[in-house]
Design a protein around this motif. Structure first.
Motif, PDB file in Angstrom:
ATOM      1  N   LEU A  39       2.137  -0.168  -0.111  1.00  0.00           N
ATOM      2  CA  LEU A  39       3.070   0.828   0.443  1.00  0.00           C
ATOM      3  C   LEU A  39       3.586   0.386   1.813  1.00  0.00           C
ATOM      4  O   LEU A  39       4.758   0.565   2.147  1.00  0.00           O
ATOM      5  CB  LEU A  39       2.364   2.188   0.591  1.00  0.00           C
ATOM      6  CG  LEU A  39       2.282   3.066  -0.660  1.00  0.00           C
ATOM      7  CD1 LEU A  39       1.320   4.229  -0.435  1.00  0.00           C
ATOM      8  CD2 LEU A  39       3.670   3.596  -1.041  1.00  0.00           C
ATOM      9  N   ARG A  40       2.697  -0.190   2.616  1.00  0.00           N
ATOM     10  CA  ARG A  40       3.112  -0.594   3.962  1.00  0.00           C
ATOM     11  C   ARG A  40       4.044  -1.795   3.909  1.00  0.00           C
ATOM     12  O   ARG A  40       5.005  -1.875   4.671  1.00  0.00           O
ATOM     13  CB  ARG A  40       1.879  -0.922   4.810  1.00  0.00           C
ATOM     14  CG  ARG A  40       1.017   0.330   5.012  1.00  0.00           C
ATOM     15  CD  ARG A  40      -0.067   0.110   6.003  1.00  0.00           C
ATOM     16  NE  ARG A  40       0.493   0.061   7.366  1.00  0.00           N
ATOM     17  CZ  ARG A  40      -0.241  -0.224   8.434  1.00  0.00           C
ATOM     18  NH1 ARG A  40      -1.530  -0.508   8.308  1.00  0.00           N
ATOM     19  NH2 ARG A  40       0.318  -0.242   9.626  1.00  0.00           N
ATOM     20  N   LYS A  41       3.747  -2.716   2.992  1.00  0.00           N
ATOM     21  CA  LYS A  41       4.613  -3.894   2.859  1.00  0.00           C
ATOM     22  C   LYS A  41       6.033  -3.489   2.477  1.00  0.00           C
ATOM     23  O   LYS A  41       7.007  -4.094   2.910  1.00  0.00           O
ATOM     24  CB  LYS A  41       4.030  -4.844   1.795  1.00  0.00           C
ATOM     25  CG  LYS A  41       4.673  -6.208   1.774  1.00  0.00           C
ATOM     26  CD  LYS A  41       3.932  -7.166   0.827  1.00  0.00           C
ATOM     27  CE  LYS A  41       2.545  -7.530   1.356  1.00  0.00           C
ATOM     28  NZ  LYS A  41       1.741  -8.274   0.387  1.00  0.00           N
ATOM     29  N   ARG A  42       6.160  -2.464   1.657  1.00  0.00           N
ATOM     30  CA  ARG A  42       7.483  -1.981   1.266  1.00  0.00           C
ATOM     31  C   ARG A  42       8.081  -1.043   2.312  1.00  0.00           C
ATOM     32  O   ARG A  42       9.152  -0.485   2.104  1.00  0.00           O
ATOM     33  CB  ARG A  42       7.380  -1.221  -0.059  1.00  0.00           C
ATOM     34  CG  ARG A  42       6.999  -2.110  -1.225  1.00  0.00           C
ATOM     35  CD  ARG A  42       6.462  -1.280  -2.384  1.00  0.00           C
ATOM     36  NE  ARG A  42       7.410  -0.277  -2.809  1.00  0.00           N
ATOM     37  CZ  ARG A  42       8.160  -0.345  -3.902  1.00  0.00           C
ATOM     38  NH1 ARG A  42       8.059  -1.411  -4.681  1.00  0.00           N
ATOM     39  NH2 ARG A  42       8.986   0.622  -4.210  1.00  0.00           N
ATOM     40  N   GLY A  43       7.355  -0.832   3.395  1.00  0.00           N
ATOM     41  CA  GLY A  43       7.876   0.012   4.468  1.00  0.00           C
ATOM     42  C   GLY A  43       7.908   1.493   4.132  1.00  0.00           C
ATOM     43  O   GLY A  43       8.587   2.269   4.794  1.00  0.00           O
ATOM     44  N   GLU A  44       7.179   1.887   3.112  1.00  0.00           N
ATOM     45  CA  GLU A  44       7.223   3.301   2.735  1.00  0.00           C
ATOM     46  C   GLU A  44       6.374   4.164   3.666  1.00  0.00           C
ATOM     47  O   GLU A  44       6.624   5.349   3.812  1.00  0.00           O
ATOM     48  CB  GLU A  44       6.784   3.477   1.281  1.00  0.00           C
ATOM     49  CG  GLU A  44       7.698   2.713   0.324  1.00  0.00           C
ATOM     50  CD  GLU A  44       7.632   3.253  -1.089  1.00  0.00           C
ATOM     51  OE1 GLU A  44       7.236   4.414  -1.281  1.00  0.00           O
ATOM     52  OE2 GLU A  44       7.977   2.490  -2.015  1.00  0.00           O
ATOM     53  N   ILE A  45       5.350   3.585   4.218  1.00  0.00           N
ATOM     54  CA  ILE A  45       4.579   4.327   5.225  1.00  0.00           C
ATOM     55  C   ILE A  45       4.397   3.412   6.427  1.00  0.00           C
ATOM     56  O   ILE A  45       4.413   2.182   6.304  1.00  0.00           O
ATOM     57  CB  ILE A  45       3.200   4.795   4.710  1.00  0.00           C
ATOM     58  CG1 ILE A  45       2.396   3.615   4.157  1.00  0.00           C
ATOM     59  CG2 ILE A  45       3.345   5.863   3.661  1.00  0.00           C
ATOM     60  CD1 ILE A  45       1.006   4.000   3.713  1.00  0.00           C
ATOM     61  N   THR A  46       4.241   3.982   7.601  1.00  0.00           N
ATOM     62  CA  THR A  46       4.136   3.162   8.802  1.00  0.00           C
ATOM     63  C   THR A  46       2.731   3.191   9.374  1.00  0.00           C
ATOM     64  O   THR A  46       2.196   2.172   9.804  1.00  0.00           O
ATOM     65  CB  THR A  46       5.118   3.688   9.865  1.00  0.00           C
ATOM     66  OG1 THR A  46       4.955   5.111   9.951  1.00  0.00           O
ATOM     67  CG2 THR A  46       6.552   3.395   9.442  1.00  0.00           C
ATOM     68  N   ARG A  47       2.121   4.351   9.325  1.00  0.00           N
ATOM     69  CA  ARG A  47       0.777   4.490   9.854  1.00  0.00           C
ATOM     70  C   ARG A  47      -0.221   4.264   8.721  1.00  0.00           C
ATOM     71  O   ARG A  47       0.021   4.655   7.589  1.00  0.00           O
ATOM     72  CB  ARG A  47       0.606   5.924  10.374  1.00  0.00           C
ATOM     73  CG  ARG A  47      -0.376   6.076  11.500  1.00  0.00           C
ATOM     74  CD  ARG A  47       0.031   7.254  12.421  1.00  0.00           C
ATOM     75  NE  ARG A  47       0.621   8.364  11.701  1.00  0.00           N
ATOM     76  CZ  ARG A  47      -0.053   9.437  11.238  1.00  0.00           C
ATOM     77  NH1 ARG A  47      -1.363   9.526  11.425  1.00  0.00           N
ATOM     78  NH2 ARG A  47       0.566  10.427  10.613  1.00  0.00           N
ATOM     79  N   ASP A  48      -1.351   3.612   9.006  1.00  0.00           N
ATOM     80  CA  ASP A  48      -2.352   3.355   7.966  1.00  0.00           C
ATOM     81  C   ASP A  48      -3.131   4.636   7.682  1.00  0.00           C
ATOM     82  O   ASP A  48      -3.829   5.152   8.560  1.00  0.00           O
ATOM     83  CB  ASP A  48      -3.319   2.270   8.437  1.00  0.00           C
ATOM     84  CG  ASP A  48      -4.233   1.813   7.301  1.00  0.00           C
ATOM     85  OD1 ASP A  48      -4.285   2.487   6.244  1.00  0.00           O
ATOM     86  OD2 ASP A  48      -4.894   0.775   7.443  1.00  0.00           O
TER      87      ASP A  48
ATOM     88  N   VAL B 265      -2.454   0.904  -0.452  1.00  0.00           N
ATOM     89  CA  VAL B 265      -1.893   1.280   0.848  1.00  0.00           C
ATOM     90  C   VAL B 265      -1.172   0.081   1.473  1.00  0.00           C
ATOM     91  O   VAL B 265      -0.087   0.217   2.047  1.00  0.00           O
ATOM     92  CB  VAL B 265      -3.003   1.836   1.758  1.00  0.00           C
ATOM     93  CG1 VAL B 265      -2.547   1.846   3.207  1.00  0.00           C
ATOM     94  CG2 VAL B 265      -3.390   3.241   1.305  1.00  0.00           C
ATOM     95  N   ARG B 266      -1.759  -1.095   1.331  1.00  0.00           N
ATOM     96  CA  ARG B 266      -1.079  -2.313   1.828  1.00  0.00           C
ATOM     97  C   ARG B 266       0.268  -2.501   1.128  1.00  0.00           C
ATOM     98  O   ARG B 266       1.246  -2.898   1.743  1.00  0.00           O
ATOM     99  CB  ARG B 266      -1.955  -3.543   1.590  1.00  0.00           C
ATOM    100  CG  ARG B 266      -3.158  -3.610   2.510  1.00  0.00           C
ATOM    101  CD  ARG B 266      -3.945  -4.893   2.263  1.00  0.00           C
ATOM    102  NE  ARG B 266      -5.104  -4.956   3.153  1.00  0.00           N
ATOM    103  CZ  ARG B 266      -6.006  -5.927   3.113  1.00  0.00           C
ATOM    104  NH1 ARG B 266      -5.886  -6.923   2.224  1.00  0.00           N
ATOM    105  NH2 ARG B 266      -7.033  -5.927   3.951  1.00  0.00           N
TER     106      ARG B 266
END
Lengths: 241, 241, 241, 241, 241, 241
Positions: free
Chosen positions: F147-156, F144-145
């Motif tokens: 994905l977030r680092k790549r900006g693919e998702i915004t909410r955890d 998940v981290r």
């Protein structure tokens, strides 16, 4: 000739090799073998039975199974157990490993026992089958030592040593020990299994792009001989520790 | 050296080769190939689809399947369809045939089509995979001619020719084109696939008994080159009829 | 009535029948049977074992397996070995062949042996199961002769003869021995297995379009009797050669 | 002739037949059919899809699946789901049921829908396939009524009625509707599927012991016609309730 | 608290329970158990063999298989026999049933016999596994009585009784014996297997929505104890009839 | 009470726990988790697809697969890929892991993606499923981290934490975190999955010997709560490194 392999290695340079014995504790032999980023866990399991076709002949058997963890590779591949069968590539590789190891075993000296070499790829970066053969040899020796220590066999069934390496032609230049990026870009790819007497056990060459000529074959075999010598030394060092 | 092979042939002598086109009538290419008593029916089937990994790329595909009738051999073997899976040997051979044939096909010129080469052994006496490759090439050419005659493709996707033969070391002597009795008694067994430019497509050598040396390998390759030349001539003759 | 069958044959006319013994050399019986363009290779294999349910009873077993080469048909069908199972049609046919052949075998006279009849369709043009039964009978007799010549059995376990033919109603007219085009266009399709005493072994009739009446059934059975007589003569001729 | 069948019934006497609609509540049609101690649960399930080969043709499909609970029989048989495949007998029976029911369905009137008839044997005592066909017909009608009540189809796709019964030759005497004990002791066993117009849909006769003659066949068909008439009346009565 | 369950039952109210012995006639024990609209046929089959791992140890085995007729549910599900394998849910349930029943069996008193409990769901409306365990217990007792009546065993291998019920939290309220509609809407779902001594045999709780707290668990277990008491009484009543 | 567990640990003492992130390099999350000698490699793989039943709903999926290397255990067990199917135990465990992890994921926040958690046991010494859940949670957070680092998702999409431990009754004494020797000797064995809010996600208790009472259950749950607290701290420490 002056090329830069993706790995930056010289054409005749192997990746860093590491052979770690006793990696897990249940198996009679358990070896983690690394060719660079390729990591294969090879375990040797002793069973006091032989397959049906050998029963009652006083001979043993050596066989291999090969597997790849689903995410050992760049993108996840299906789990063969979930798909319900082993693919053709898996069967081909495990048949190769089995033949290669049987080439250094006196099966009468082993007695009616089977040694199964499980080679499971934890991380793949090209050359998993050659790493598997090289590591499985060490696991096999450990299993045989375990048998001898327990007095179950008296004569050493392993004669000589067996190791394997890949070679290929990358942008026209013969190179040793292909990693994944090099393997994908190679015109010709050859796996070479040799023993410590300099004899060939198995030779599998495939022209992926253009067909290879006799002189290219000769160059590849020369590189392989050098790589095998290095690997045999790594095996000896590991077994001496 | 003076040996008598079980077949009575000279070391460099092939079995009688026969290539019969149009053996069955439904397939776009249908060839019965005989290497002595080994008889393989090779059909080429054209399908206007490609596997998922090639869809939309404008390229075609060539693949092979291999089978053996249950009583093609000395003793009956289980039918793979009844056992519920193809064995490792079958998968290994059909992968080899597919790779070998793709080596002489320009897949862009084929367009989004699949040609499937079914190689079914009616009678086995050693060398079924080399006979299959040699015959499948002719069936492939017939299927391509069929496509061209119908105007479905304009450029010939087949370049050059591909044939295969086995060689081995029988009682210390390198010999060409092993039959079953010789194969069973050989120390080393090698399958060689070559094209008509003298290039190697595939090389698969296995030391069944003792490991083979570099000079033995050289002798085997020399024999193979001779055998391949003969087979290529048989292919040309058959295709000219 | 005046019809023209697709094949141009008279309603009661069989296709050309050919029965060739010794088609392959390993099997104890090996017969190529052709009903027109339908060609089936029937081999009989002797095994000195019986299935578990017969062990120790002093009786033998006769069983059959049926297969179709992938390109025996107009368009290629999947290889059952690759799909991982035999289809319902295959199982149904091989069960029928087995039952039909067991109907002319005295299994005590056979002793604890299994004869397996492999019927593999090389080329299909309708009537593969009836050709298979007719040819398998000849292969069975050859296998029994082989056993008797070796002195393994003394009494002949085969009594009488068995043959099979299809009949159907094509555009309202009962016709004999349907080829593929006729079979596809038939309202009713019936397979008839008879022995040389004029008795019925098996009768399988299916109304594909409208249901068939009792008088239609009678006409079909009359045609079948004629066809069977012809086939029995072909069998006798082949076995006398 | 004077025989006593194991069941004590007269040669032309059916077992007690019971057809119970609405046996379970989820299926669009759900029928428990009993031929004596043989009890089969037949459900009809409507699905708004058709198999791939029919997509976009505006036609529906009717298919059947057959199963036997492991202990429906005298001794427990393996569960097919656990063995990992349906046996040849199962496939043969479910193909027969599907063909029989399709013979009374106008598939255009059904529209692009599939009706699946699941016939599961709760208790077996001979004749499970004939009971299944007879009961599945009623379940099919109920499913069609359900579709019509919801206004999904306007024209009735079921024309006529279909029922099935077995006949056989027991100790030389033709008898109707074999139970398990009679079936096991019969020389000839025939399953007959007919429609309410007196036409034959399917005829499957097998000589288990000696081959049957034409006059025996005629007697069997006469018995079957009587049995079918009884069954058709049971179907009508059930559907009128 | 005041809720209305979909079923209209009070939170601690079981569905109507029915246990019908002798539902089919071949099995040594045959019980139809109904928890409301959930109907499961449980048969017990005695076999005079044990699995390989128990051979020669003088102990028996009790095992279970579970199946669901394709249209036992609201929409038809694929037949596991046709799909070629049992799903994870099926395997999980049949393992649970087997463990639950073994918990009340003295396997030495059973001798080298296997009792297989086949639990086949004819109609599903939630709670099929708990109904199966409750009914299978009665079938097991019947099979043991059958063995004792025949004098095959002298000591009763069944000690105590075993029953099972589901509990869950529906809109915040702990409720007993979930039907399908309630199960689908529950946050937590727990299956409880107990014996007649008030001991827990198996506990399987899953939080489908939010996690459950210790006090909720306590309330659920209290409800389960009440339900189990009811079920044990139904078992006793059925076995006394 | 004064007992000596085989491991010498106090009843409420966990084995040494180790969580090593980044164990292999291809997977988006890759964790080696060790509970004493039990070592499980947990990888998390992100795929931009969801299973068919979720397509177009804007929700993601989290699923798990479980495997055991053949020689992870004392004696070698068959490779599931070679046997052709995953056993019931494997399916049961991987279903449990999937449910447990989904309990801490907001699938809308994940978007139409699947995260597959592959849990492969390299070495087994009891508690492989609880170690797998505990380690898979960390791998999931790493994926998940990524994905977030790549900006693919915004909410955890991950809320809270999930860990699992086993408890059991060994010689009458409730103990925490069973190793293989203890597990084999335990009367009751329970796996407990909890979140960091003290809620229960899953509870699976089995009485292997005698049934367990309510007070024993309470003691086991108390031990589990302590063990889970320790594991949650190990997860936090690992994720903070």
């Amino acid at each position: 000739m002056n090329i830069t392999r993706p790995s930056g290695r010289a054409p005749d340079q192997m990746r860093q090799v590491r052979i770690e014995r006793g990696f897990t504790r249940h198996a009679e032999g358990s070896v983690l073998v690394c060719f660079g980023d390729t990591r294969v866990l090879c375990t040797a399991s002793v069973d006091n039975k032989v397959p049906a076709f050998l029963r009652g002949k006083g001979e043993g058997w050596v066989t291999a199974e090969y597997g790849m963890l689903p995410r050992a590779t760049h993108s996840r591949s299906d789990r063969e157990a979930a798909r319900g069968k082993q693919g053709g590539r898996t069967l081909e590789i495990q048949r190769l490993i089995g033949r290669a190891l049987r080439a250094c075993v006196d099966r009468s000296a082993l007695g009616e026992r089977t040694i199964t070499l499980d080679c499971d790829v934890l991380q793949a970066d090209g050359g998993t089958r050659t790493a598997a053969i090289t590591g499985a040899y060490v696991a096999l020796v450990d299993a045989v030592r375990w048998l001898r220590k327990r007095g179950e066999i008296t004569r050493d069934p392993v004669f000589g040593a067996v190791a394997a390496v890949s070679v290929g032609i990358w942008r026209g230049v013969p190179v040793l020990d292909l990693d994944y990026a090099e393997d994908a870009g190679c015109d010709t790819d050859m796996n070479v299994v040799m023993n410590d007497g300099g004899g060939f056990i198995e030779l599998q060459g495939t022209a992926e792009g253009h067909a290879f000529r006799r002189d290219e074959l000769d160059a590849l075999l020369g590189l392989a001989e050098g790589g095998i010598a290095t690997l045999l030394q790594h095996q000896r060092d590991a077994l001496a520790r």
